[in-house]
Write an enzyme that holds these catalytic residues in place. Structure first.
Site, PDB file in Angstrom:
ATOM      1  N   ARG A  71      -9.627  -4.946  24.648  1.00 10.56           N
ATOM      2  CA  ARG A  71     -10.047  -3.761  25.387  1.00 10.56           C
ATOM      3  C   ARG A  71      -9.195  -2.530  25.133  1.00 10.56           C
ATOM      4  O   ARG A  71      -9.722  -1.434  24.913  1.00 10.56           O
ATOM      5  CB  ARG A  71     -10.013  -4.007  26.905  1.00 10.56           C
ATOM      6  CG  ARG A  71     -11.198  -4.710  27.455  1.00 10.56           C
ATOM      7  CD  ARG A  71     -10.746  -5.611  28.573  1.00 10.56           C
ATOM      8  NE  ARG A  71      -9.943  -6.658  28.013  1.00 10.56           N
ATOM      9  CZ  ARG A  71     -10.467  -7.795  27.510  1.00 10.56           C
ATOM     10  NH1 ARG A  71     -11.728  -8.014  27.591  1.00 10.56           N
ATOM     11  NH2 ARG A  71      -9.684  -8.712  26.956  1.00 10.56           N
ATOM     12  N   THR A  72      -7.894  -2.692  25.221  1.00 14.74           N
ATOM     13  CA  THR A  72      -7.041  -1.499  25.184  1.00 14.74           C
ATOM     14  C   THR A  72      -7.163  -0.807  23.830  1.00 14.74           C
ATOM     15  O   THR A  72      -7.374   0.414  23.756  1.00 14.74           O
ATOM     16  CB  THR A  72      -5.578  -1.882  25.480  1.00 14.74           C
ATOM     17  OG1 THR A  72      -5.555  -2.647  26.678  1.00 14.74           O
ATOM     18  CG2 THR A  72      -4.718  -0.651  25.656  1.00 14.74           C
ATOM     19  N   LYS A  93       8.671  -7.120   6.330  1.00 10.29           N
ATOM     20  CA  LYS A  93       9.727  -7.027   5.295  1.00 10.29           C
ATOM     21  C   LYS A  93      11.053  -6.632   5.923  1.00 10.29           C
ATOM     22  O   LYS A  93      12.038  -6.429   5.209  1.00 10.29           O
ATOM     23  CB  LYS A  93       9.332  -5.970   4.254  1.00 10.29           C
ATOM     24  CG  LYS A  93       8.005  -6.203   3.577  1.00 10.29           C
ATOM     25  CD  LYS A  93       7.677  -5.005   2.675  1.00 10.29           C
ATOM     26  CE  LYS A  93       6.203  -4.931   2.374  1.00 10.29           C
ATOM     27  NZ  LYS A  93       5.825  -3.612   1.848  1.00 10.29           N
ATOM     28  N   ARG A 108       1.210  -0.661  21.532  1.00 15.11           N
ATOM     29  CA  ARG A 108       1.470  -1.842  22.356  1.00 15.11           C
ATOM     30  C   ARG A 108       2.564  -2.645  21.669  1.00 15.11           C
ATOM     31  O   ARG A 108       2.498  -2.870  20.451  1.00 15.11           O
ATOM     32  CB  ARG A 108       0.216  -2.699  22.526  1.00 15.11           C
ATOM     33  CG  ARG A 108       0.512  -4.059  23.162  1.00 15.11           C
ATOM     34  CD  ARG A 108      -0.733  -4.816  23.529  1.00 15.11           C
ATOM     35  NE  ARG A 108      -1.381  -4.213  24.681  1.00 15.11           N
ATOM     36  CZ  ARG A 108      -2.437  -4.756  25.314  1.00 15.11           C
ATOM     37  NH1 ARG A 108      -2.939  -5.903  24.882  1.00 15.11           N
ATOM     38  NH2 ARG A 108      -2.978  -4.156  26.339  1.00 15.11           N
ATOM     39  N   HIS A 122       1.843  -0.909  32.009  1.00 21.36           N
ATOM     40  CA  HIS A 122       0.579  -0.731  31.278  1.00 21.36           C
ATOM     41  C   HIS A 122      -0.106   0.492  31.897  1.00 21.36           C
ATOM     42  O   HIS A 122      -1.128   0.394  32.567  1.00 21.36           O
ATOM     43  CB  HIS A 122      -0.269  -1.991  31.442  1.00 21.36           C
ATOM     44  CG  HIS A 122      -1.396  -2.130  30.456  1.00 21.36           C
ATOM     45  ND1 HIS A 122      -1.850  -1.105  29.652  1.00 21.36           N
ATOM     46  CD2 HIS A 122      -2.169  -3.211  30.152  1.00 21.36           C
ATOM     47  CE1 HIS A 122      -2.844  -1.541  28.906  1.00 21.36           C
ATOM     48  NE2 HIS A 122      -3.057  -2.814  29.180  1.00 21.36           N
TER      49      HIS A 122
HETATM   50  N1   CP Z   1      -6.593  -5.165  29.882  1.00 18.08           N
HETATM   51  C1   CP Z   1      -6.053  -5.368  28.661  1.00 18.08           C
HETATM   52  O1   CP Z   1      -4.926  -4.933  28.390  1.00 18.08           O
HETATM   53  O2   CP Z   1      -6.841  -6.063  27.808  1.00 18.08           O
HETATM   54  P1   CP Z   1      -6.508  -6.317  26.268  1.00 18.08           P
HETATM   55  O3   CP Z   1      -5.265  -7.189  26.224  1.00 18.08           O
HETATM   56  O4   CP Z   1      -7.711  -6.973  25.690  1.00 18.08           O
HETATM   57  O5   CP Z   1      -6.198  -4.987  25.642  1.00 18.08           O
END
Ligand code: CP
Length: 315
Positions: free
Chosen positions: A51-52, A80, A101, A129
């Site tokens: 999703r993110t 590397k 991320r 998050h």
């Molecule tokens: N909600 C969320 O962070 O989903 P993903 O890990 O799929 O990005």
């Protein structure tokens, strides 16, 4: 230079959160625009995501930007031995904004300190998050008509679940009452309970999870047990199925109650709940596009007024 990175949601005032919600609602009305024509967004995902990453990329694409990046660090020169600082400095040569991320807590903050390109934290370890929180706030506002004085139940992995940590911090402006439902092993960390105390946030802790416990919830926020954060997989096996929301547990639910989940779900919500009026997790994920359009625009200096006056809408 005003870098406009987003590392933690705690940096935003109440006014700024409401402003971003308003901007997201403009994007929900008209998502396709050319506000970012000529810009490049980089998505650097050192951890898995559905999703993110895809909603950030959809957000950037719908705004007319182009997207570069990776979904798997194994295909990068990190394998590397390249260090994060060098990767960020390189990508800063190519992109106008970096969405990252990373599995290390504090990685987004570190990245924001080594570049002038705005960094949007798409999740750093078990820490924060913030973009998820923006879509959560947008969804709560959409379903409840307000963010004020709500009973919010956080259920499941409150120890490693970064979405609940960010949500708790953002809600400090809105006089919530939190209920933390978790087994001992996954309880809300003391640092966040201290945060509640410092900011006058009311909270209660429970281990029972049944129709009575959740009867006065406005928002029931389910979370997955974060297998990837456990150093001891035996401990994960002990707690992985700690709380499953079953359809018959909704018999006493308030009419306005909505079930949210950042997803993916593993074994937290029975599939038979999906067609009830309480289930809202798929709409919540869809709202990720609009909330992230707002965050990208804000990071790049595009204002709510710019969005309202925008003549580049494509319908
Ligand atoms: N909600 C969320 O962070 O989903 P993903 O890990 O799929 O990005």
């Amino acid at each position: 230079m005003d870098k406009r990175s987003l590392v933690t949601i705690a940096e935003h005032s109440r006014e700024k959160l409401m402003y971003l919600i308003e901007m997201a609602s403009e994007f929900e009305k008209h998502p396709n625009r050319r506000l970012l024509q000529g810009k490049i967004a980089a998505t650097l995902f050192f951890e898995p995501s559905t999703r993110t990453r895809l909603s950030f990329e959809t957000a950037a694409n719908r705004l007319g930007a182009r997207v570069i990046g990776f979904a798997d660090p194994k295909v990068t020169s990190g394998t590397k031995g390249e260090i994060l600082k060098d990767t960020i400095m390189m990508v800063s040569n190519y992109a106008d904004i970096i969405i990252m991320r990373h599995y290390l807590e504090g990685a987004a903050k570190y990245a924001s300190e080594v570049t002038d390109v705005p960094i949007l934290n798409a999740g750093d370890g078990a820490n924060q998050h913030p973009s998820q929180t923006m879509l959560d706030l947008y969804t709560i506002y959409q379903t409840q008509g307000t963010l004020e004085n709500l009973n919010i139940y956080l259920v499941g992995d409150l120890k490693y679940g970064r979405t609940v940590h960010s949500l708790l911090m953002a809600m400090r402006h809105f006089n919530p009452t939190f209920h933390f439902i978790a087994p001992d092993e996954l309880a809300m960390p003391q640092i966040y309970k201290d945060y509640c105390d410092e900011h006058g946030i009311k909270y209660f802790e429970h281990q029972d999870f049944n129709a009575d416990t959740i009867a006065d919830a406005d928002i029931l926020y389910m979370t997955r047990v974060q297998k990837e954060r456990f150093s001891d997989l035996m401990e994960y096996e002990r707690v992985k199925d700690a709380y499953l929301l079953k359809r018959d547990m909704l018999v006493k639910a308030r009419d306005n109650m909505k079930i949210l989940h950042p997803l993916p779900r593993v074994n937290e919500i029975e599939y038979s709940i999906d067609d009830t009026k309480y289930a809202y997790y798929f709409q919540q994920a869809k709202n990720g596009v609009y909330a992230r359009q707002a965050l990208i625009c804000d990071a790049l200096g595009i204002t709510l007024e710019d969005v309202r006056n925008d003549k580049t809408i494509i319908d």
